[in-house]
Design a protein around this motif. Structure first.
Motif, mmCIF file in Angstrom:
data_model
loop_
_atom_site.group_PDB
_atom_site.id
_atom_site.type_symbol
_atom_site.label_atom_id
_atom_site.label_comp_id
_atom_site.label_asym_id
_atom_site.label_seq_id
_atom_site.Cartn_x
_atom_site.Cartn_y
_atom_site.Cartn_z
ATOM 1 N N THR A 101 -5.019 -4.351 4.084
ATOM 2 C CA THR A 101 -5.742 -4.406 3.084
ATOM 3 C C THR A 101 -6.483 -5.831 3.127
ATOM 4 O O THR A 101 -5.847 -6.818 3.258
ATOM 5 C CB THR A 101 -4.952 -4.530 1.554
ATOM 6 O OG1 THR A 101 -4.321 -3.143 1.869
ATOM 7 C CG2 THR A 101 -5.651 -4.560 0.571
ATOM 8 N N PHE A 146 -2.808 5.572 0.918
ATOM 9 C CA PHE A 146 -3.728 4.380 1.366
ATOM 10 C C PHE A 146 -3.605 4.290 2.856
ATOM 11 O O PHE A 146 -2.447 4.484 3.465
ATOM 12 C CB PHE A 146 -3.326 3.254 0.751
ATOM 13 C CG PHE A 146 -3.708 3.070 -0.831
ATOM 14 C CD1 PHE A 146 -4.563 1.956 -1.087
ATOM 15 C CD2 PHE A 146 -2.844 3.880 -1.815
ATOM 16 C CE1 PHE A 146 -4.864 1.971 -2.622
ATOM 17 C CE2 PHE A 146 -3.391 3.775 -3.084
ATOM 18 C CZ PHE A 146 -4.398 2.737 -3.410
ATOM 19 N N SER A 170 0.842 -1.196 -0.011
ATOM 20 C CA SER A 170 -0.173 0.073 0.143
ATOM 21 C C SER A 170 0.809 1.155 0.140
ATOM 22 O O SER A 170 0.703 2.326 -0.441
ATOM 23 C CB SER A 170 -1.001 0.122 1.132
ATOM 24 O OG SER A 170 -1.787 -0.830 0.967
ATOM 25 N N THR A 226 -8.532 -3.343 -3.925
ATOM 26 C CA THR A 226 -8.673 -1.884 -3.814
ATOM 27 C C THR A 226 -8.157 -1.389 -5.126
ATOM 28 O O THR A 226 -7.070 -1.442 -5.179
ATOM 29 C CB THR A 226 -8.213 -1.280 -2.780
ATOM 30 O OG1 THR A 226 -8.612 -1.682 -1.514
ATOM 31 C CG2 THR A 226 -8.374 0.295 -2.771
ATOM 32 N N ASP A 231 -4.506 -2.706 -5.255
ATOM 33 C CA ASP A 231 -3.869 -3.319 -4.221
ATOM 34 C C ASP A 231 -4.808 -4.415 -3.753
ATOM 35 O O ASP A 231 -5.885 -4.373 -3.414
ATOM 36 C CB ASP A 231 -4.046 -2.330 -3.138
ATOM 37 C CG ASP A 231 -3.164 -2.264 -1.920
ATOM 38 O OD1 ASP A 231 -2.287 -3.284 -1.814
ATOM 39 O OD2 ASP A 231 -3.404 -1.520 -0.925
ATOM 40 N N SER A 261 -2.502 2.758 6.223
ATOM 41 C CA SER A 261 -1.348 1.986 6.169
ATOM 42 C C SER A 261 -1.098 1.771 7.837
ATOM 43 O O SER A 261 -0.299 2.509 8.654
ATOM 44 C CB SER A 261 -0.194 2.588 5.528
ATOM 45 O OG SER A 261 0.866 1.567 6.004
ATOM 46 N N GLU A 270 -8.232 8.310 1.741
ATOM 47 C CA GLU A 270 -7.679 7.539 2.858
ATOM 48 C C GLU A 270 -9.178 7.229 3.880
ATOM 49 O O GLU A 270 -9.203 6.024 4.310
ATOM 50 C CB GLU A 270 -6.859 8.290 3.714
ATOM 51 C CG GLU A 270 -6.048 7.239 4.657
ATOM 52 C CD GLU A 270 -4.890 7.973 5.293
ATOM 53 O OE1 GLU A 270 -4.332 7.325 5.917
ATOM 54 O OE2 GLU A 270 -4.721 9.236 5.057
ATOM 55 N N SER A 293 0.843 4.219 -2.492
ATOM 56 C CA SER A 293 0.673 5.614 -2.357
ATOM 57 C C SER A 293 1.751 6.336 -3.125
ATOM 58 O O SER A 293 1.578 7.538 -3.460
ATOM 59 C CB SER A 293 0.737 5.766 -0.821
ATOM 60 O OG SER A 293 -0.325 5.194 -0.269
#
Length: 190
Positions: free
Chosen positions: A28, A20, A9, A32, A109, A22, A71, A13
Protein backbone atom coordinates in the motif's frame (compact mmCIF):
# COMPACT_ATOMS: atom_id res chain seq x y z
CA UNK A 1 -3.50 1.08 10.67
CA UNK A 2 -0.28 -0.62 11.66
CA UNK A 3 3.30 -1.38 10.72
CA UNK A 4 4.35 -2.16 7.18
CA UNK A 5 3.62 -5.80 6.23
CA UNK A 6 1.49 -6.36 9.34
CA UNK A 7 -1.47 -7.70 7.34
CA UNK A 8 -3.68 -4.59 7.18
CA UNK A 9 -4.78 -5.16 3.58
CA UNK A 10 -5.53 -8.82 4.29
CA UNK A 11 -7.73 -7.86 7.25
CA UNK A 12 -9.62 -5.32 5.13
CA UNK A 13 -10.06 -7.96 2.40
CA UNK A 14 -11.56 -10.33 4.98
CA UNK A 15 -13.91 -7.64 6.31
CA UNK A 16 -15.08 -6.38 2.92
CA UNK A 17 -14.95 -9.54 0.82
CA UNK A 18 -12.97 -7.55 -1.76
CA UNK A 19 -9.44 -8.66 -2.55
CA UNK A 20 -6.68 -6.07 -2.08
CA UNK A 21 -3.30 -6.67 -3.71
CA UNK A 22 -0.99 -8.27 -1.17
CA UNK A 23 2.61 -8.90 -2.17
CA UNK A 24 6.06 -7.36 -1.76
CA UNK A 25 5.93 -5.41 -5.03
CA UNK A 26 2.48 -3.88 -4.50
CA UNK A 27 2.48 -2.70 -0.93
CA UNK A 28 0.00 0.00 0.00
CA UNK A 29 1.66 3.22 -1.21
CA UNK A 30 -1.22 5.63 -0.70
CA UNK A 31 -4.55 5.82 1.12
CA UNK A 32 -7.05 3.45 -0.49
CA UNK A 33 -10.66 4.27 0.34
CA UNK A 34 -13.27 1.57 -0.22
CA UNK A 35 -16.87 2.77 0.01
CA UNK A 36 -19.25 -0.20 0.15
CA UNK A 37 -22.93 0.45 -0.53
CA UNK A 38 -25.88 -1.94 -0.36
CA UNK A 39 -27.73 -2.20 -3.66
CA UNK A 40 -29.66 -4.78 -5.69
CA UNK A 41 -26.97 -5.13 -8.39
CA UNK A 42 -23.23 -4.68 -8.68
CA UNK A 43 -21.74 -1.47 -10.03
CA UNK A 44 -18.69 0.51 -9.15
CA UNK A 45 -15.95 2.98 -9.98
CA UNK A 46 -12.32 3.41 -9.09
CA UNK A 47 -10.26 6.55 -9.51
CA UNK A 48 -6.99 8.12 -8.49
CA UNK A 49 -7.65 11.33 -6.58
CA UNK A 50 -4.65 13.64 -6.55
CA UNK A 51 -3.96 15.27 -3.18
CA UNK A 52 -4.44 19.06 -2.97
CA UNK A 53 -5.31 19.44 -6.62
CA UNK A 54 -8.23 21.14 -8.30
CA UNK A 55 -11.29 18.88 -8.40
CA UNK A 56 -11.90 19.56 -12.11
CA UNK A 57 -8.46 18.22 -13.02
CA UNK A 58 -8.59 15.07 -15.15
CA UNK A 59 -8.49 12.00 -12.90
CA UNK A 60 -7.76 8.39 -13.79
CA UNK A 61 -11.32 6.96 -13.66
CA UNK A 62 -12.53 3.41 -14.43
CA UNK A 63 -16.01 1.88 -14.34
CA UNK A 64 -15.91 -1.53 -12.64
CA UNK A 65 -17.89 -4.30 -14.32
CA UNK A 66 -17.39 -6.98 -11.65
CA UNK A 67 -15.89 -7.23 -8.14
CA UNK A 68 -12.96 -9.31 -9.41
CA UNK A 69 -11.70 -6.26 -11.37
CA UNK A 70 -11.02 -4.25 -8.21
CA UNK A 71 -7.73 -5.96 -7.28
CA UNK A 72 -6.35 -5.48 -10.80
CA UNK A 73 -7.35 -1.80 -10.87
CA UNK A 74 -5.79 -1.11 -7.45
CA UNK A 75 -2.60 -2.75 -8.71
CA UNK A 76 -2.69 -0.69 -11.92
CA UNK A 77 -3.05 2.61 -10.05
CA UNK A 78 -0.40 1.60 -7.51
CA UNK A 79 2.03 0.84 -10.34
CA UNK A 80 1.18 4.21 -11.89
CA UNK A 81 2.23 5.95 -8.65
CA UNK A 82 5.37 3.80 -8.48
CA UNK A 83 6.24 4.65 -12.11
CA UNK A 84 5.88 8.34 -11.21
CA UNK A 85 8.56 7.80 -8.55
CA UNK A 86 6.10 8.00 -5.66
CA UNK A 87 7.13 5.36 -3.14
CA UNK A 88 4.63 6.88 -0.69
CA UNK A 89 1.89 9.21 -1.90
CA UNK A 90 -0.75 11.49 -0.41
CA UNK A 91 -2.85 10.79 -3.52
CA UNK A 92 -5.76 8.44 -2.85
CA UNK A 93 -7.24 5.47 -4.67
CA UNK A 94 -10.99 5.88 -4.24
CA UNK A 95 -13.23 2.86 -4.85
CA UNK A 96 -17.01 3.05 -4.69
CA UNK A 97 -18.96 -0.18 -5.11
CA UNK A 98 -22.61 -1.14 -4.88
CA UNK A 99 -23.95 -4.66 -4.52
CA UNK A 100 -26.36 -6.97 -2.72
CA UNK A 101 -23.70 -8.44 -0.41
CA UNK A 102 -22.20 -5.12 0.75
CA UNK A 103 -23.12 -3.22 3.90
CA UNK A 104 -23.07 0.58 3.94
CA UNK A 105 -19.50 0.95 5.17
CA UNK A 106 -16.38 2.91 4.23
CA UNK A 107 -12.92 1.46 4.90
CA UNK A 108 -9.53 3.12 4.49
CA UNK A 109 -6.28 1.24 3.94
CA UNK A 110 -3.15 3.26 4.75
CA UNK A 111 0.53 2.60 4.10
CA UNK A 112 2.17 0.83 7.03
CA UNK A 113 4.36 2.67 9.50
CA UNK A 114 8.03 2.37 8.54
CA UNK A 115 10.84 2.27 11.11
CA UNK A 116 13.88 1.72 8.89
CA UNK A 117 14.74 1.61 5.21
CA UNK A 118 17.26 -0.47 3.29
CA UNK A 119 20.52 0.98 2.04
CA UNK A 120 19.86 3.33 -0.86
CA UNK A 121 16.16 3.77 -0.06
CA UNK A 122 14.70 7.20 0.59
CA UNK A 123 14.66 7.87 4.36
CA UNK A 124 12.01 10.57 3.89
CA UNK A 125 9.30 7.91 3.64
CA UNK A 126 9.53 7.33 7.41
CA UNK A 127 8.23 10.78 8.44
CA UNK A 128 5.94 10.98 5.37
CA UNK A 129 4.08 7.82 6.35
CA UNK A 130 3.84 8.96 9.98
CA UNK A 131 2.37 12.30 8.88
CA UNK A 132 -0.11 10.55 6.57
CA UNK A 133 -1.28 8.19 9.33
CA UNK A 134 -1.43 11.03 11.87
CA UNK A 135 -3.59 13.10 9.51
CA UNK A 136 -6.16 10.29 9.39
CA UNK A 137 -5.91 9.53 13.12
CA UNK A 138 -6.98 13.08 13.91
CA UNK A 139 -10.30 12.79 12.12
CA UNK A 140 -13.11 12.55 14.67
CA UNK A 141 -15.18 10.02 12.73
CA UNK A 142 -12.27 7.59 12.40
CA UNK A 143 -12.59 4.23 14.11
CA UNK A 144 -9.08 2.87 14.43
CA UNK A 145 -8.54 -0.75 13.49
CA UNK A 146 -4.96 -1.33 14.62
CA UNK A 147 -3.47 -4.43 13.02
CA UNK A 148 -0.59 -6.05 14.88
CA UNK A 149 1.01 -9.39 13.91
CA UNK A 150 0.53 -12.11 16.51
CA UNK A 151 4.30 -12.51 16.96
CA UNK A 152 4.82 -8.89 18.06
CA UNK A 153 4.63 -7.48 21.60
CA UNK A 154 1.52 -5.28 21.29
CA UNK A 155 2.64 -3.01 24.11
CA UNK A 156 5.55 -1.75 22.00
CA UNK A 157 3.71 -1.09 18.76
CA UNK A 158 3.77 2.45 17.44
CA UNK A 159 0.21 2.37 16.10
CA UNK A 160 -1.28 1.38 19.46
CA UNK A 161 0.69 4.13 21.18
CA UNK A 162 -0.60 6.67 18.64
CA UNK A 163 -4.17 5.37 18.99
CA UNK A 164 -3.99 5.53 22.78
CA UNK A 165 -2.71 9.11 22.58
CA UNK A 166 -5.58 10.12 20.28
CA UNK A 167 -8.19 8.42 22.47
CA UNK A 168 -6.81 10.05 25.63
CA UNK A 169 -7.06 13.48 23.95
CA UNK A 170 -10.72 12.72 23.28
CA UNK A 171 -11.10 11.62 26.91
CA UNK A 172 -12.47 8.23 25.90
CA UNK A 173 -11.53 4.95 27.59
CA UNK A 174 -8.79 3.00 25.81
CA UNK A 175 -9.99 -0.50 24.96
CA UNK A 176 -7.65 -3.23 26.11
CA UNK A 177 -7.06 -6.67 24.73
CA UNK A 178 -7.99 -9.29 27.33
CA UNK A 179 -8.17 -12.50 25.34
CA UNK A 180 -7.21 -13.42 21.83
CA UNK A 181 -8.90 -16.21 19.93
CA UNK A 182 -7.75 -17.04 16.44
CA UNK A 183 -9.91 -18.66 13.83
CA UNK A 184 -9.72 -19.03 10.10
CA UNK A 185 -12.79 -18.12 8.16
CA UNK A 186 -13.54 -17.58 4.50
CA UNK A 187 -14.01 -13.88 3.67
CA UNK A 188 -17.69 -13.02 3.50
CA UNK A 189 -19.83 -9.96 3.52
CA UNK A 190 -21.05 -8.48 6.78
Amino acid sequence: MGDTSSGKSSVLSAISGIQFPSNNELTTRCPTQLALNHSATFSGTIRLVRYNRIEDEKQDFTILKRPEDIEHEIARLTLKLKDEGQHISDDMISIEVYGPSYPDLTLLDLPGLVRTVADGEDRSIIPRVRALVERHLKQERTIILAVVPANVDIHNTEILQAAKKRIQKAKEPFPSLQNLTWWIQEPRSL
